[in-house]
Scaffold this motif. Structure first.
Motif, short mmCIF file in Angstrom:
data_model
loop_
_atom_site.label_atom_id
_atom_site.label_comp_id
_atom_site.label_asym_id
_atom_site.label_seq_id
_atom_site.Cartn_x
_atom_site.Cartn_y
_atom_site.Cartn_z
N ASN A 134 51.81 35.46 28.36
CA ASN A 134 50.95 35.13 29.50
C ASN A 134 51.28 33.75 30.07
N GLU A 179 52.66 33.25 33.85
CA GLU A 179 52.07 32.28 34.79
C GLU A 179 53.16 31.37 35.36
N GLU A 231 54.19 31.23 39.34
CA GLU A 231 54.16 29.98 40.11
C GLU A 231 55.51 29.71 40.76
#
Length: 133
Positions: free
Chosen positions: A102, A106, A110
Motif C-alpha cells: 500500500n 501510494e 503520486e
C-alpha cells in the motif's frame, strides 16, 4: 506539413526525455508491486490453510477433552501451539507485506499523477478472513 511533423517529433522527443526518469521509476515500482502482490496472495492461501488446520485441531482437542481422553488431548497441545505460533508469525509477515504494498501503491499513484498517467493502483485491504477468532 513536413515542418509541422518535424516540430511535433522534436517536442514529443523532448517530452519523452523529460518524463523518462519518472517513467523508469514507475516501471520499477510497478515490478515491485507485482512481486509483492504475488507474495501476498501466496501468504493469504497459506494463512487460510493454517487457519483451517487450527480450527480442525481445536475441534478435535475439544472433543478429546470433553470425552475425558486427556492423554490424547495433551499429546496434541504442542503441535497445536506450534501451528498457532506459525500462523501468527506468518500473519505478521502478511500484514507487513500489505502495508509495504500500500505504501508503494501510494508512491506509484503520486508519481503517476505528476507524470500525467491516468491509471492508479488500488491499495490492498487486509483480509478479515485471516484474523484470529
Amino acid at each position: 506539413a513536413i515542418v509541422y511533423m518535424i516540430i511535433n517529433a522534436v517536442f514529443l522527443g523532448a517530452q519523452e526525455l523529460y518524463h523518462l526518469p519518472g517513467t523508469t521509476k514507475l516501471n520499477k515500482i510497478e515490478k515491485i508491486l507485482n512481486v509483492t502482490k504475488s507474495e501476498i496472495t501466496t501468504l493469504e492461501e497459506s494463512l487460510h490453510g493454517k487457519l483451517d488446520r487450527i480450527e480442525e485441531m481445536k475441534s478435535e482437542m475439544d472433543r478429546l477433552k470433553s470425552s475425558g481422553r486427556m492423554e490424547q488431548y495433551n499429546s496434541m497441545v504442542n503441535s497445536y501451539n506450534l501451528l498457532v505460533y506459525s500462523y501468527e508469525s506468518e500473519r505478521k509477515i502478511y500484514s507487513d507485506k500489505v502495508d509495504f504494498y500500500n505504501q508503494k501503491a501510494e508512491e506509484y499513484n503520486e508519481l503517476a499523477k505528476k507524470e500525467g498517467k491516468r491509471w492508479i493502483i488500488v491499495p490492498i485491504p487486509k483480509s478479515g478472513k485471516i484474523q484470529p477468532h
